[in-house]
Design a protein around this motif. Structure first.
Motif, PDB file in Angstrom:
ATOM      1  N   ALA A  19       0.825  -1.206   0.000  1.00  0.00           N
ATOM      2  CA  ALA A  19       0.000   0.000   0.000  1.00  0.00           C
ATOM      3  C   ALA A  19       0.857   1.254   0.000  1.00  0.00           C
ATOM      4  CB  ALA A  19      -0.912  -0.001   1.224  1.00  0.00           C
ATOM      5  N   LEU A  20       1.947   1.222   0.706  1.00  0.00           N
ATOM      6  CA  LEU A  20       2.842   2.374   0.721  1.00  0.00           C
ATOM      7  C   LEU A  20       3.435   2.620  -0.657  1.00  0.00           C
ATOM      8  CD1 LEU A  20       4.719   1.805   4.088  1.00  0.00           C
ATOM      9  CD2 LEU A  20       3.067   3.595   3.576  1.00  0.00           C
ATOM     10  N   ALA A  21       3.797   1.565  -1.310  1.00  0.00           N
ATOM     11  CA  ALA A  21       4.388   1.712  -2.640  1.00  0.00           C
ATOM     12  C   ALA A  21       3.393   2.342  -3.592  1.00  0.00           C
ATOM     13  CB  ALA A  21       4.845   0.359  -3.161  1.00  0.00           C
ATOM     14  N   ILE A  22       2.147   1.928  -3.520  1.00  0.00           N
ATOM     15  CA  ILE A  22       1.130   2.487  -4.408  1.00  0.00           C
ATOM     16  C   ILE A  22       0.908   3.963  -4.099  1.00  0.00           C
ATOM     17  CG2 ILE A  22      -1.314   2.399  -4.988  1.00  0.00           C
ATOM     18  CD1 ILE A  22      -1.214  -0.594  -4.499  1.00  0.00           C
ATOM     19  N   CYS A  23       0.730   4.253  -2.788  1.00  0.00           N
ATOM     20  CA  CYS A  23       0.454   5.638  -2.411  1.00  0.00           C
ATOM     21  C   CYS A  23       1.641   6.539  -2.683  1.00  0.00           C
ATOM     22  CB  CYS A  23       0.070   5.698  -0.925  1.00  0.00           C
ATOM     23  SG  CYS A  23      -1.469   4.855  -0.566  1.00  0.00           S
ATOM     24  N   GLY A  24       2.796   6.001  -2.716  1.00  0.00           N
ATOM     25  CA  GLY A  24       3.983   6.817  -2.933  1.00  0.00           C
ATOM     26  C   GLY A  24       4.262   7.106  -4.385  1.00  0.00           C
ATOM     27  N   LEU A  25       3.507   6.552  -5.277  1.00  0.00           N
ATOM     28  CA  LEU A  25       3.700   6.787  -6.707  1.00  0.00           C
ATOM     29  C   LEU A  25       2.681   7.826  -7.155  1.00  0.00           C
ATOM     30  CD1 LEU A  25       4.144   3.103  -7.832  1.00  0.00           C
ATOM     31  CD2 LEU A  25       5.913   4.797  -7.382  1.00  0.00           C
ATOM     32  N   VAL A  26       3.155   8.990  -7.486  1.00  0.00           N
ATOM     33  CA  VAL A  26       2.244  10.079  -7.839  1.00  0.00           C
ATOM     34  C   VAL A  26       2.310  10.310  -9.347  1.00  0.00           C
ATOM     35  CG1 VAL A  26       1.624  12.466  -7.402  1.00  0.00           C
ATOM     36  CG2 VAL A  26       2.681  11.093  -5.586  1.00  0.00           C
ATOM     37  N   VAL A  27       1.169  10.283 -10.006  1.00  0.00           N
ATOM     38  CA  VAL A  27       1.141  10.445 -11.459  1.00  0.00           C
ATOM     39  C   VAL A  27       0.516  11.798 -11.800  1.00  0.00           C
ATOM     40  CG1 VAL A  27       1.021   7.985 -11.831  1.00  0.00           C
ATOM     41  CG2 VAL A  27      -1.101   9.279 -11.595  1.00  0.00           C
ATOM     42  N   ALA A  28       0.695  12.189 -13.050  1.00  0.00           N
ATOM     43  CA  ALA A  28       0.139  13.483 -13.498  1.00  0.00           C
ATOM     44  C   ALA A  28      -1.368  13.410 -13.510  1.00  0.00           C
ATOM     45  CB  ALA A  28       0.651  13.790 -14.892  1.00  0.00           C
ATOM     46  N   PRO A  29      -2.028  14.560 -13.347  1.00  0.00           N
ATOM     47  CA  PRO A  29      -3.488  14.579 -13.396  1.00  0.00           C
ATOM     48  C   PRO A  29      -3.997  13.979 -14.691  1.00  0.00           C
ATOM     49  CG  PRO A  29      -2.630  16.688 -12.611  1.00  0.00           C
ATOM     50  CD  PRO A  29      -1.464  15.894 -13.093  1.00  0.00           C
ATOM     51  N   GLY A  30      -5.057  13.252 -14.607  1.00  0.00           N
ATOM     52  CA  GLY A  30      -5.658  12.628 -15.766  1.00  0.00           C
ATOM     53  C   GLY A  30      -5.039  11.310 -16.138  1.00  0.00           C
ATOM     54  N   ALA A  31      -3.976  10.912 -15.463  1.00  0.00           N
ATOM     55  CA  ALA A  31      -3.346   9.628 -15.783  1.00  0.00           C
ATOM     56  C   ALA A  31      -4.204   8.495 -15.271  1.00  0.00           C
ATOM     57  CB  ALA A  31      -1.960   9.560 -15.171  1.00  0.00           C
ATOM     58  N   VAL A  32      -3.892   7.265 -15.666  1.00  0.00           N
ATOM     59  CA  VAL A  32      -4.631   6.084 -15.215  1.00  0.00           C
ATOM     60  C   VAL A  32      -4.310   5.860 -13.747  1.00  0.00           C
ATOM     61  CG1 VAL A  32      -4.593   5.040 -17.489  1.00  0.00           C
ATOM     62  CG2 VAL A  32      -2.760   4.545 -15.899  1.00  0.00           C
ATOM     63  N   ALA A  33      -5.048   4.947 -13.092  1.00  0.00           N
ATOM     64  CA  ALA A  33      -4.882   4.671 -11.657  1.00  0.00           C
ATOM     65  C   ALA A  33      -3.449   4.303 -11.356  1.00  0.00           C
ATOM     66  CB  ALA A  33      -5.817   3.532 -11.257  1.00  0.00           C
ATOM     67  N   PRO A  34      -2.958   4.682 -10.199  1.00  0.00           N
ATOM     68  CA  PRO A  34      -1.564   4.395  -9.837  1.00  0.00           C
ATOM     69  C   PRO A  34      -1.213   2.924  -9.916  1.00  0.00           C
ATOM     70  CG  PRO A  34      -2.514   5.955  -8.303  1.00  0.00           C
ATOM     71  CD  PRO A  34      -3.633   5.488  -9.185  1.00  0.00           C
ATOM     72  N   ALA A  35      -2.180   2.036  -9.672  1.00  0.00           N
ATOM     73  CA  ALA A  35      -1.883   0.606  -9.706  1.00  0.00           C
ATOM     74  C   ALA A  35      -1.297   0.208 -11.043  1.00  0.00           C
ATOM     75  CB  ALA A  35      -3.140  -0.201  -9.414  1.00  0.00           C
ATOM     76  N   SER A  36      -1.726   0.850 -12.125  1.00  0.00           N
ATOM     77  CA  SER A  36      -1.166   0.523 -13.437  1.00  0.00           C
ATOM     78  C   SER A  36       0.262   1.013 -13.539  1.00  0.00           C
ATOM     79  CB  SER A  36      -2.027   1.175 -14.529  1.00  0.00           C
ATOM     80  OG  SER A  36      -3.347   0.677 -14.464  1.00  0.00           O
ATOM     81  N   ALA A  37       0.533   2.142 -12.925  1.00  0.00           N
ATOM     82  CA  ALA A  37       1.880   2.681 -12.986  1.00  0.00           C
ATOM     83  C   ALA A  37       2.862   1.827 -12.207  1.00  0.00           C
ATOM     84  CB  ALA A  37       1.888   4.102 -12.452  1.00  0.00           C
ATOM     85  N   VAL A  38       2.384   1.173 -11.124  1.00  0.00           N
ATOM     86  CA  VAL A  38       3.283   0.352 -10.302  1.00  0.00           C
ATOM     87  C   VAL A  38       3.923  -0.730 -11.140  1.00  0.00           C
ATOM     88  CG1 VAL A  38       3.287  -1.380  -8.455  1.00  0.00           C
ATOM     89  CG2 VAL A  38       2.191   0.838  -8.112  1.00  0.00           C
ATOM     90  N   ASP A  39       3.211  -1.278 -12.082  1.00  0.00           N
ATOM     91  CA  ASP A  39       3.767  -2.327 -12.920  1.00  0.00           C
ATOM     92  C   ASP A  39       4.932  -1.827 -13.755  1.00  0.00           C
ATOM     93  OD1 ASP A  39       0.460  -3.650 -13.584  1.00  0.00           O
ATOM     94  OD2 ASP A  39       1.863  -4.037 -11.923  1.00  0.00           O
ATOM     95  N   GLY A  40       5.061  -0.531 -13.865  1.00  0.00           N
ATOM     96  CA  GLY A  40       6.140   0.021 -14.681  1.00  0.00           C
ATOM     97  C   GLY A  40       7.217   0.692 -13.865  1.00  0.00           C
ATOM     98  N   LEU A  41       7.401   0.298 -12.639  1.00  0.00           N
ATOM     99  CA  LEU A  41       8.427   0.892 -11.794  1.00  0.00           C
ATOM    100  C   LEU A  41       9.309  -0.223 -11.240  1.00  0.00           C
ATOM    101  CD1 LEU A  41       9.373   3.561 -10.322  1.00  0.00           C
ATOM    102  CD2 LEU A  41       8.037   2.715  -8.378  1.00  0.00           C
ATOM    103  N   THR A  42      10.612  -0.080 -11.375  1.00  0.00           N
ATOM    104  CA  THR A  42      11.521  -1.038 -10.741  1.00  0.00           C
ATOM    105  C   THR A  42      12.041  -0.427  -9.449  1.00  0.00           C
ATOM    106  OG1 THR A  42      13.495  -0.220 -11.864  1.00  0.00           O
ATOM    107  CG2 THR A  42      12.208  -1.941 -12.986  1.00  0.00           C
ATOM    108  N   GLU A  43      12.309  -1.325  -8.457  1.00  0.00           N
ATOM    109  CA  GLU A  43      12.756  -0.871  -7.153  1.00  0.00           C
ATOM    110  C   GLU A  43      13.945  -1.717  -6.697  1.00  0.00           C
ATOM    111  OE1 GLU A  43       8.598  -1.612  -5.718  1.00  0.00           O
ATOM    112  OE2 GLU A  43       9.066   0.129  -4.449  1.00  0.00           O
ATOM    113  N   GLU A  44      14.966  -1.038  -6.230  1.00  0.00           N
ATOM    114  CA  GLU A  44      16.109  -1.691  -5.619  1.00  0.00           C
ATOM    115  C   GLU A  44      16.317  -1.038  -4.259  1.00  0.00           C
ATOM    116  OE1 GLU A  44      20.935  -2.153  -6.226  1.00  0.00           O
ATOM    117  OE2 GLU A  44      19.630  -1.892  -7.981  1.00  0.00           O
ATOM    118  N   SER A  45      16.426  -1.876  -3.207  1.00  0.00           N
ATOM    119  CA  SER A  45      16.477  -1.302  -1.862  1.00  0.00           C
ATOM    120  C   SER A  45      17.482  -2.049  -1.002  1.00  0.00           C
ATOM    121  CB  SER A  45      15.086  -1.366  -1.217  1.00  0.00           C
ATOM    122  OG  SER A  45      15.066  -0.668  -0.004  1.00  0.00           O
TER     123      SER A  45
END
Length: 670
Positions: A25-51
């Motif tokens: 949930a934090l990862a989703i809420c932390g991804l901010v997209v431009a107004p009018g973009a599709v739901a953040p859940a779709s954007a999550v699939d296009g983000l890589t994370e290394e921690s």
């Protein structure tokens, strides 16, 4: 060996799955997209994370965290929309202080927000310029972890010589790691396995394997046993050292008081003194992290959480007696210790909430025979602990203290259910079968239905049915042979659940049991004791063929010895009594009784025969003695009389005096 009790009593520490969902949930809420973009859940699939997360613990009571996260926008622009990210969030402990984020040497704005579903966690969100497709940004987080007060609702703890916190990192598989650095003097526990490396005066614990689908999450606990307040408590011959967190006087006072009043009660229920094996009772944060306290006779300690929990304390003390060295089956020794702990609580007027019965049909349920020390699934652990308590408590809970003690002490001693109390015959490690029989024989409780519901499944249920039939046949034989125990061979077959052998033995022993009763009846009727060797020959028999001859002989000999003893003891005429005395008939009867007591049946019978024969002669011998005596008396009286009379009749003969010499008188001499 260590005895781990993996049960979450307090419920303060959330399950990993809950935290994992929170991380997502934090990862989703932390991804901010431009107004009018599709739901953040779709954007999550296009983000890589290394921690990469690194936590450093100091001996004085400090924990600092460094988390490096690299994210790359791999979401291409499409449909006239541009997808970019202008913020990223990580989870930090609610007690985190001085939370900072930098990227490329520039400080980022950080906003902290509470997480309603998890009061132990806060959301730290860093804001940055738009991260467009194909671009990468590395964010470096730093913060210090503060600790909540002992026994507070929040579970993070940091103090001198101890710490408990969540070590976590969200990222893609193979690109995520967690490292915890502690002084070498500290022990380390966690909810998952870490690798260990020694680096000078420090130990480094590392994990690069995902614990769930979102990354790595582990609750960790570190403790320096050398930094503790200590107090000794002596109870009878036992002396235990209490070790608490520095300054936690309340825990030491609680432990000292409860051990003082509870340990003697435990000793009473077990019928055995404190067996030692443990020197230290230690307060630690690890039980809160791992979800369980433990009894460790390898380390000579009991480790408890900070809660003032009587049930857990008495449970772990109970493991000094009740563990896998004497009991086979995790459900059995855990159910017994928990049942005993709550009985102690009732006896000393303590407080403790018994476990509630779990749902037998739940997904976590299993037959308790399948529950082992290797189990790690939290839901299964919770189910099995509760089910074990319910199963044992259902069988023993309604027994009064005396009967409860009889069952528990017999189980601790490994006694065979079909032996007399305290007998050393057929002793052994108590498994589910032996325990069921002990509960039935010593407690008078049929636990078959409890076993069928909670403990066994499949083939074991069929065996329980066989046991029911075998026990009915055994009870019939035990009643048929009077006050004696059934023979050892049958008792052993019943103890070992060899019901085929038991059935054969019962069939063979049915006529023998009747003969055994005849021996007991003969003894009761005559007032003589059954020879111990005869009873032992029956009760110790594993081969029953000789009993068919021995027992009838014993019954007949008892009656024979009794008859001659009664006959001799009966008051007869003086002449017969005289004859018996002269013939030693009473001594012969006494010797026959002594031979009977010694189990020498042949000799007892021979002596009884001889005593009978002599008794039959006693009248004539007595008469002979009396007549002879009279004749002798007559002779003694008559002979002197006759002699006197003869002397009186002898004629008197007179003879002339004879002159021997003439001696002149003095006057004549002149």
């Amino acid at each position: 060996m260590a005895r781990a009790d993996r049960t979450r009593r307090s419920g303060r520490l959330l399950h990993r799955t809950t935290i994992g969902v929170l991380t997502l949930a934090l990862a989703i809420c932390g991804l901010v997209v431009a107004p009018g973009a599709v739901a953040p859940a779709s954007a999550v699939d296009g983000l890589t994370e290394e921690s990469r997360a690194r936590y450093v613990v100091t001996a004085k009571g400090g924990v600092s965290a460094e988390v490096t996260t690299t994210i790359t926008n791999v979401t291409p622009n499409r449909g006239g929309y541009t997808y970019y990210f202008e913020g990223y969030a990580v989870a930090v402990p609610a007690s985190a202080e001085n939370v900072r984020a930098t990227s490329g040497g520039t400080a980022l704005t950080v906003r902290l927000e509470d997480v309603p579903e998890d009061p132990d966690t806060r959301r730290a969100t860093a804001r940055f310029p738009a991260l467009n497709y194909g671009r990468t940004r590395t964010i470096e987080w730093t913060y210090e972890i503060g600790g909540s007060p002992i026994r507070s609702e929040r579970w993070t703890r940091v103090g001198p010589g101890y710490a408990t916190f969540a070590a976590q990192a969200a990222g893609d598989p193979g690109r995520t790691s967690v490292e915890v650095v502690v002084p070498r003097s500290m022990t380390f526990d966690a909810t998952t396995d870490f690798t260990t490396e020694r680096r000078g005066k420090r130990s480094v614990y590392s994990l690069d394997r995902h614990t769930d689908e979102w990354g790595i999450w582990a609750a960790v606990s570190v403790r320096d046993p050398g930094q503790a307040d200590e107090e000794e408590v002596a109870v009878g011959d036992a002396t235990l050292t209490l070790q608490s967190f520095p300054g936690d006087d309340a825990w030491r006072e609680f432990a000292a008081d409860r051990i003082t009043v509870g340990l003697p009660v435990l000793e009473g229920y077990l019928g055995a003194p404190w067996p030692g094996r443990i020197d230290v009772v230690r307060e630690d944060v690890s039980p809160m992290v791992l979800g369980y306290a433990w009894f460790d006779d390898a380390g000579n300690e009991i480790v408890l959480g900070e809660e003032l929990d009587e049930a857990t304390l008495f449970h772990e003390l109970g493991h000094a007696w009740i563990d896998d060295t004497r009991f086979e089956g995790r459900w059995l020794y855990e159910g017994l210790t928990e049942t005993t702990a709550h009985r102690v609580i009732d006896a000393v007027g303590g407080e403790g909430e018994p476990r509630k019965a779990p749902k037998r049909g739940s997904k976590a349920a299993l037959p308790l025979l399948e529950w082992t020390e290797s189990e790690r699934e939290p839901d299964t652990e919770t189910y099995a602990y509760a089910a074990s308590y319910v199963a044992v408590h259902t069988m023993l809970g309604d027994l009064d203290d005396d009967v409860f003690t009889e069952v528990l002490s017999a189980a601790y001693a490994g006694e065979g259910a079909y032996e007399l109390p305290a007998s050393r015959e057929n002793r052994g490690r108590v498994d589910w079968q032996r325990f069921l029989d002990l509960v039935a024989e010593r407690g008078g409780v049929d636990g078959t239905e409890v076993y069928e519901k909670w403990v066994v499944d499949g083939r074991e249920k069929d065996v329980l049915a066989e046991r029911t039939d075998a026990r009915a046949a055994y009870a019939d034989l035990d009643e048929a042979d009077g006050a004696w125990q059934p023979p050892r061979g049958l008792r052993r077959a019943m103890t070992d659940w060899d019901f085929a052998e038991a059935a054969t033995a019962v069939e063979t022993l049915e006529p023998v049991a009747a003969a055994a009763v005849e021996v007991q009846d003969a003894a009761e009727t005559t007032g003589l004791d059954v020879p111990q060797t005869v009873r032992a020959a029956y009760e110790d028999a594993t081969d029953y063929r000789a009993l068919a001859t021995l027992l009838p002989q014993a019954a007949a000999t008892i009656e024979q010895v009794s008859d001659v003893s009664d006959a001799v003891a009966a008051q007869g005429d003086p002449v017969t009594e005289l004859g018996e005395t002269l013939l030693d008939v009473e001594e012969l009867a006494a010797e026959s009784r002594a031979a009977l007591d010694a189990g020498e049946l042949d000799r007892a019978s021979a002596l009884a025969d001889e005593a009978t024969t002599q008794a039959d002669r006693a009248l004539w011998v007595g008469l002979g003695v009396v007549v002879g005596g009279l004749l002798l008396l007559a002779l003694l009286v008559l002979v002197p009389v006759l002699l006197v009379r003869r002397r009186r009749r002898r004629p008197v003969v007179l003879t002339a005096p004879q002159v021997v010499a003439v001696i002149p008188a003095p006057s004549a001499r002149g």
